[in-house]
Design an enzyme around this catalytic site. Structure first.
Site, PDB file in Angstrom:
ATOM      1  N   LYS A  76     -25.686   4.706  49.681  1.00 35.04           N
ATOM      2  CA  LYS A  76     -26.959   4.444  51.115  1.00 35.04           C
ATOM      3  C   LYS A  76     -26.173   4.616  51.857  1.00 35.04           C
ATOM      4  O   LYS A  76     -24.499   3.911  51.993  1.00 35.04           O
ATOM      5  CB  LYS A  76     -27.200   3.175  50.026  1.00 35.04           C
ATOM      6  CG  LYS A  76     -28.574   2.599  51.153  1.00 35.04           C
ATOM      7  CD  LYS A  76     -29.848   1.711  51.174  1.00 35.04           C
ATOM      8  CE  LYS A  76     -30.266   1.204  52.297  1.00 35.04           C
ATOM      9  NZ  LYS A  76     -31.362   0.211  51.468  1.00 35.04           N
ATOM     10  N   SER A 151     -36.011   1.038  50.580  1.00 38.99           N
ATOM     11  CA  SER A 151     -35.918   1.859  52.074  1.00 38.99           C
ATOM     12  C   SER A 151     -34.537   3.038  51.431  1.00 38.99           C
ATOM     13  O   SER A 151     -34.130   3.972  52.407  1.00 38.99           O
ATOM     14  CB  SER A 151     -34.639   0.359  53.140  1.00 38.99           C
ATOM     15  OG  SER A 151     -34.094   0.323  52.622  1.00 38.99           O
ATOM     16  N   SER A 175     -35.906  -2.810  47.927  1.00 42.59           N
ATOM     17  CA  SER A 175     -35.374  -1.861  48.223  1.00 42.59           C
ATOM     18  C   SER A 175     -34.790  -0.341  47.333  1.00 42.59           C
ATOM     19  O   SER A 175     -34.899   0.442  47.791  1.00 42.59           O
ATOM     20  CB  SER A 175     -34.198  -1.693  49.375  1.00 42.59           C
ATOM     21  OG  SER A 175     -35.664  -1.869  50.418  1.00 42.59           O
TER      22      SER A 175
HETATM   23  N1  GLN Z   1     -39.484  -3.380  52.154  1.00 48.68           N
HETATM   24  C1  GLN Z   1     -38.953  -4.276  53.015  1.00 48.68           C
HETATM   25  C2  GLN Z   1     -38.430  -4.329  54.383  1.00 48.68           C
HETATM   26  O1  GLN Z   1     -38.800  -3.581  54.762  1.00 48.68           O
HETATM   27  C3  GLN Z   1     -37.594  -4.210  51.497  1.00 48.68           C
HETATM   28  C4  GLN Z   1     -36.302  -3.783  52.513  1.00 48.68           C
HETATM   29  C5  GLN Z   1     -34.440  -4.365  51.631  1.00 48.68           C
HETATM   30  O2  GLN Z   1     -34.734  -4.312  50.808  1.00 48.68           O
HETATM   31  N2  GLN Z   1     -33.701  -3.881  52.494  1.00 48.68           N
HETATM   32  O3  GLN Z   1     -37.422  -5.477  54.143  1.00 48.68           O
END
Ligand code: GLN
Length: 475
Positions: A76, A151, A175
């Site tokens: 990532k 994400s 994410s």
């Molecule tokens: N979708 C969640 C957010 O927008 C989790 C994001 C993540 O785990 N980095 O915060």
């Protein structure tokens, strides 16, 4: 059939295949579909070929090439890798190249893995679809008109498309697990502190954790063995030895006490086809010898609200460092304050700005107790309820995401997007490990993920249950 990391490493170590051949095969798949899918912010074809050749030379010299010898991996793009641009899919880091490797990156390289690229994400890991990337979204390999989740959508798509055998992401509120579910791959969020975050760009430091995406539970065990373990450079790192996760998988699910979280299955917004798959997974675990019962973690429903105060609060502090001086982008102006403001205005996207404002508000004098303080109390409540549930159960079970992959633009309202995380966030708030395992498809033919949750350092039981679910998954 795409080879697993375990099989690739065995073949490379046994000299049946060269690392170079394996890497070329994956680069060919990237060539064929990357333009359509956009899983990567950067494909590192030359670097990967050079690393593979170097590894093959070491093998020819009789050296031990490591447990992930020749395994193509993707990272990532919020992991630091020395000399390689790290963008977090944000314009604000434009041109910045970290001067060091993240601990996870160093461990993976030492284990013989070959990095093929840096994957796309929602800007600074804020989102559930990769639509918040400054460089355009990633598409779901199963249906390019749908999101891959987020994400870490690029990392999930990379494994689902066979671009890399294993990939890595970060999970702050889901994410890793949510995109794994939407892309039909395995995704693990380890216990908070189990894997070093040194060199991971911080989003919400009390929640962030690194973990793998794989095609099998066995590969997840293998990847965890490489990246887990104490690191003095991360003060939250747990100084405990790492169990043999791979061996644990042979133990099966016989005798495991499994609790099905009733609040998850009763949640508004859970799609009936996903709920059906969770029930089928429960039946599969019972057939595998697990003792299944209903579990209750009543406050989990408040987790989402608590998270969307705590995570933005921490983000507003962590992202203060992007000031036009220390990293990447600078938009010049007559005064420093103006330069800061112009840089941040130009450099951050809408969702990141929303979070910074929300977080700053939640932490401001006069509101601190009402918002941040209260959210922290909810967090404690959830942790206590989980601990109580784990007195009766080894693992808990539920859905990963409320539904299968949605079309681009379907969740334009931020709140609708946030609701994707309702089942994954509780484990981040408690610091507990959880895994998403692919389990058949929904009515639309797209992958469904089932989530196994476990207590702190309960990865062994978690992976045992996950392997039993995997073995029974409808094809
Ligand atoms: N979708 C969640 C957010 O927008 C989790 C994001 C993540 O785990 N980095 O915060």
């Amino acid at each position: 059939m795409i080879a697993t990391g375990r099989d690739i490493a065995a073949a490379v170590r046994g000299k049946q295949r060269s690392a170079r051949e394996v890497v070329d095969e994956h680069l060919a798949r990237i060539d064929a579909r990357e333009r359509e899918l956009h899983a990567f912010n950067l494909v590192m074809a030359d670097e990967a070929r050079a690393a593979a050749d170097a590894l093959d030379a070491r093998i020819a010299d009789g050296e031990d090439p490591g447990p992930l010898a020749g395994v193509p991996i993707a990272l990532k793009d919020n992991f630091c890798m020395r000399g390689i641009a790290t963008t977090c899919s944000s314009r604000i880091l434009e041109g910045w190249k970290p001067p060091y490797d993240a601990t996870v990156v160093a461990r993976l390289k030492a284990a013989g893995a070959i990095v093929v690229g840096k994957t796309n994400l929602d800007e600074f890991a804020m989102g559930s679809s990769t639509e918040n990337s400054a460089f355009g979204p990633t598409r779901n390999p199963h249906d390019p008109s749908r999101v891959p989740g987020g994400s870490s959508g690029g990392s999930a798509a990379a494994v689902a498309a066979g671009f890399s055998a294993i990939s890595f992401g970060s999970d702050t509120g889901g994410s890793i697990r949510q995109p794994a579910a939407l892309c039909g791959v395995v995704g693990v969020k380890p216990t908070y502190g189990r894997v070093s975050r040194y060199g991971l760009v911080a989003f919400a430091s009390s929640l962030d954790q690194i973990g793998p995406f794989t095609t099998t539970v066995d590969d997840a065990a293998l990847a965890l063995e490489v990246i887990a373990g104490h690191d003095p450079r991360d003060t939250t790192s747990i100084p405990e030895s790492v169990p043999d996760y791979s061996a644990a998988l042979n133990e099966g699910a016989d005798g495991l006490r499994v609790g099905v979280v009733k609040e998850f299955l009763a949640a508004e917004g859970l799609a009936p086809d996903v709920a059906r798959r969770v029930h089928e997974a429960v039946d599969a675990l019972e057939r595998a010898g697990a003792k299944v019962d209903e579990a209750s973690v009543p406050s989990t429903i408040f987790g989402l609200s608590a998270y969307y105060l705590i995570a933005p609060a921490e983000a507003s502090s962590n992202l203060a460092r992007y000031d036009g001086v220390r990293y990447g982008l600078r938009v010049d102006a007559p005064t420093t304050a103006e330069m800061n403001a112009r840089t941040r205005t130009a450099g951050f996207g809408a969702e990141v700005k929303r979070r910074i404002m929300l977080g700053t508000y939640a932490l401001s004098a006069g509101y601190y107790d009402a918002y941040y303080g209260k959210a922290q109390r909810v967090r404690t409540l959830i942790l206590r309820e989980f601990d109580q549930a784990y007195e009766s159960f080894d693992v808990l079970l539920g859905p990963t995401a409320p539904a299968t992959a949605f079309p681009f633009g379907a969740k334009a309202d931020p709140l609708a997007m946030y609701l994707n995380d309702v089942f994954t966030i509780p484990s981040n708030l408690s610091g507990h490990p959880a895994v998403s395992v692919p389990f058949g498809t929904g009515d639309d033919g797209l992958p469904v993920g089932v989530q196994v949750l476990a207590p702190a350092l309960g990865e062994v039981a978690m992976l045992r249950a996950a392997a039993a679910i995997e073995a029974a998954a409808p094809s």
